[in-house]
Write an enzyme that holds these catalytic residues in place. Structure first.
Site, PDB file in Angstrom:
ATOM      1  N   HIS A   1      33.849 -17.265  55.253  1.00 11.46           N
ATOM      2  CA  HIS A   1      33.018 -18.377  54.760  1.00 11.46           C
ATOM      3  C   HIS A   1      31.812 -18.515  55.674  1.00 11.46           C
ATOM      4  CE1 HIS A   1      36.052 -19.822  51.884  1.00 11.46           C
ATOM      5  NE2 HIS A   1      36.935 -19.394  52.781  1.00 11.46           N
ATOM      6  N   LEU A   2      30.621 -18.336  55.104  1.00  7.48           N
ATOM      7  CA  LEU A   2      29.396 -18.383  55.916  1.00  7.48           C
ATOM      8  C   LEU A   2      28.694 -19.744  55.858  1.00  7.48           C
ATOM      9  CD1 LEU A   2      28.036 -14.779  55.255  1.00  7.48           C
ATOM     10  CD2 LEU A   2      29.003 -15.663  57.393  1.00  7.48           C
TER      11      LEU A   2
ATOM     12  N   HIS B   1      42.438 -17.378  45.135  1.00  7.93           N
ATOM     13  CA  HIS B   1      43.035 -18.348  46.059  1.00  7.93           C
ATOM     14  C   HIS B   1      44.187 -18.972  45.273  1.00  7.93           C
ATOM     15  CE1 HIS B   1      42.494 -21.876  49.015  1.00  7.93           C
ATOM     16  NE2 HIS B   1      43.437 -22.267  48.182  1.00  7.93           N
TER      17      HIS B   1
ATOM     18  N   ASN C   1      44.455 -24.069  54.401  1.00 10.37           N
ATOM     19  CA  ASN C   1      44.907 -23.994  53.027  1.00 10.37           C
ATOM     20  C   ASN C   1      44.839 -22.546  52.555  1.00 10.37           C
ATOM     21  OD1 ASN C   1      45.459 -24.375  50.348  1.00 10.37           O
ATOM     22  ND2 ASN C   1      43.745 -25.748  49.945  1.00 10.37           N
TER      23      ASN C   1
ATOM     24  N   ASP D   1      40.023 -15.194  56.590  1.00  9.54           N
ATOM     25  CA  ASP D   1      39.742 -16.525  56.020  1.00  9.54           C
ATOM     26  C   ASP D   1      39.022 -17.390  57.073  1.00  9.54           C
ATOM     27  OD1 ASP D   1      39.480 -18.699  54.387  1.00  9.54           O
ATOM     28  OD2 ASP D   1      41.611 -19.221  54.355  1.00  9.54           O
TER      29      ASP D   1
HETATM   30 ZN   LIG Z   1      40.962 -19.629  50.071  1.00 16.10          ZN
END
Ligand SMILES: [Zn+2]
Length: 616
Positions: free
Chosen positions: A68-69, A185, A285, A312
């Site tokens: 995640h950027l 996900h 999560n 993640d």
């Molecule tokens: Zn995820």
């Protein structure tokens, strides 16, 4: 924030090469030219940068399928540039960017903006994984063909699952025509409810709402069914529950195109580790689950049910994570600890071979994306990492290149980390003294710095030195032999014909010469301490250790070594005692002392290896 990448020819010397594609696990040299791996030329061009890599390991650049950027929308937590630097620092040369930015990555326009930012960062390859559905809302499948045309590596609505079965089925069909995987996900929001950690004994004890394992397994079951119906490839992100491992194992046996990834935190932690005071470290999560889930994940990884790792990496600011366990957002950072966690818990424990471990970070994620397997063979792009797999280091989030610090591994002692990362033949990260854990005063000698053994004759310098060199992947040399070679005669003759001052001058010059080099284990003549400058110079080039022993032991060992006639014995003992007394204070100047009197050579070597590691 970082030193500008440099482009050049590199000659990486004496490195352990781990290359899953060719199955190589050997010590050798690597050459990089024009951004690619190349054969070692007969005449090395003068402008080649030599990297002494004795004791280090070269691997193809790692791929992280799940990053995640945060840009656009939450640049305080991470930007494309800071995330790319964190990746380079973690040993990754390719990262897959998740689409849950604001706005979401669901259009060609957003894809171009991401590509521009990645280009500006100019560090690692950023492959976009745009949305499955418009706005990640789960209702309408995005224009997957257009996104594929703009460079999509996969599709995902990561952050949430696509709950509508018909929408997911349509997406799988279209992605299959485009030859791209759909990554899910897998978590049913209705079953997850407002849960903040694994539903089990720990959540009940802590009085926190739980997320049952079924929230994952029902979606994994659904995804497998849809993959079978459509022939599409589905990849389950951050697998967490034992039941899901079983489902995927059975499906893969039937040839269903389902794959899964394991995160370092699901490998390392269980719900028993969750500290409700630390949502920054333990709220993620899917949540880390029970010990039986953790065991099932490891078993699934080892038998190939789970084919790869992914971090993640989910950065969040301290402010947002400071809202209590129920109020804080989900996620932990992972790029800069992933190598250390997975190596320490799997390879170092003997559960996984080094080659298999590398494959799970390189070949396997590439296979899931349908891309060429990264390798170190001639002609391959020079995306590679030099790893230190022998030194322990301590995780300090203050050193992270990531803008966020939400790690569950603060203060952990780990083995394995990247010390140099190259992308397309450019150095994009190099471990230097800016990292607080690295205590070396001369970072340029970090790569295979010297070990210098000083001590009186008969203290075992040569025996220990040779064993040590083999252990650390360094070269062994003995100063007395070098001097004899230079002078062309034995030391007693140098003393007799040229005088002691001449000998000491030769010794001094050789010390200066050797301290400018690296990668040596150097055994010094017993008199090298007569000039404290020698001790000082060697200290600047690495670890200096003094070997000592009692006069009786020295007497016994030197008698054996030199096979002296018995007649000389009495005088020799007196001479040993005199010299030891005279040089006592000089030897005391050496920072590390090891009394070898009652130690075996192996014990001495072990002690010095520990010193060497902690002095990095
Ligand atoms: Zn995820």
């Amino acid at each position: 924030m970082y030193t500008p990448p440099m482009t050049n020819r590199f000659h990486i010397k004496g490195v352990r090469i781990l290359d899953p594609v060719s199955g190589a696990d050997r010590i050798g040299d690597l050459f990089i030219e024009h951004g690619r791996m190349a054969p070692i030329p007969v005449d090395i061009p003068a402008d080649t940068v030599a990297i002494e890599a004795h004791g280090l390991t070269a691997v193809p650049g790692f791929i992280d399928l799940h990053v995640h950027l945060r840009e656009p929308g939450n640049e305080a937590a991470e930007t494309v540039a800071s995330g790319c630097l964190a990746a380079a620092r973690g040993g990754f040369t390719t990262i897959i960017a998740m689409p849950n930015t604001h706005p979401a990555l669901d259009s060609v326009e957003q894809m171009r903006a991401l590509a521009d930012r990645a280009l500006a960062a100019n560090l690692v390859h950023v492959l976009p994984a745009p949305c499955i559905t418009l706005g990640r809302a789960g209702h309408e499948v995005a224009d997957l063909a257009a996104l594929a045309g703009a460079g999509a590596a996969a599709f995902t609505d990561d952050g949430c699952t696509v709950t509508n079965n018909a929408v997911m089925e349509t997406a799988l069909k279209r992605a299959q025509q485009l030859n791209l995987p759909v990554m899910d996900h897998a978590l049913d929001p209705r079953l997850a409810g407002h849960g903040v950690m694994h539903e089990g004994e720990a959540s009940r004890k802590l009085g926190l709402p739980g997320i049952p394992s079924e929230a994952e397994t029902v979606i994994v079951e659904r995804d497998i069914r849809l993959a079978e119906a459509t022939g599409g490839a589905v990849h389950i992100q951050h697998l967490s529950a034992a039941g899901a491992v079983d489902l995927i194992r059975a499906a893969r046996k039937h040839g269903t195109r389902v794959t899964a990834e394991l995160t370092p935190h699901h490998l390392a932690l269980t719900d028993a580790d969750v500290d409700p005071a630390k949502p920054d470290a333990f709220k993620m999560n899917p949540p880390v689950r029970g010990a039986s889930d953790q065991a099932a994940l490891v078993a699934g990884l080892l038998d190939g049910t789970i084919s790869c790792f992914a971090t993640d990496h989910a950065p969040h600011t301290a402010a947002s994570k400071g809202k209590g366990f129920q109020g804080a957002p989900f996620g932990v950072v992972g790029l800069e600890t992933a190598i250390g966690i997975t190596y320490t818990l799997l390879v170092k424990k003997g559960l996984m071979s080094p080659l298999d471990w590398v494959a799970r970070w390189t070949v396997e994620p590439a296979r899931i994306l349908g891309r060429p397997a990264p390798s170190l063979s001639d002609g391959a792009p020079a995306d590679l990492v030099l790893l230190d797999l022998s030194s322990e280091w301590t995780v300090r989030s203050a050193d992270f290149a990531s803008k966020s610090r939400n790690t569950p591994f603060e203060g952990r002692r780990l083995t394995g980390r990247a010390v140099m990362t190259l992308v397309g033949g450019r150095v994009v990260f190099q471990l230097t003294s800016q990292i607080s854990d690295l205590r070396s005063q001369r970072p340029e000698t970090y790569y295979g710095k010297n070990v210098v053994l000083m001590g009186f004759m008969g203290t075992g310098k040569s025996t220990v030195g040779k064993m040590l060199a083999a252990r650390l992947g360094l070269r062994f040399t003995d100063m007395d032999t070098l001097i004899e070679k230079k002078a062309g005669k034995p030391i007693p003759e140098i003393f007799a014909e040229d005088g002691e001052p001449h000998f000491r001058n030769m010794e001094r010059a050789l010390t200066q010469e050797l301290s400018r080099q690296s990668g040596w284990v150097i055994a010094c003549g017993g008199g090298v301490v007569l000039n404290p400058e020698n001790i000082h110079d060697y200290r600047g080039s690495g670890l200096v250790v003094c070997l000592t022993a009692t006069p009786e032991v020295i007497f016994k060992r030197t008698a054996k070594a030199r096979n002296r006639p018995l007649l000389e014995e009495e005088n020799r003992m007196k001479r040993i005692l005199d010299l030891l007394e005279k040089r006592k204070e000089l030897y005391a100047l050496i920072p590390h002392q090891i009394n070898t009197t009652s130690l075996s050579a192996t014990q001495i070597v072990d002690t010095i290896v520990e010193l060497y590691k902690t002095s990095q």
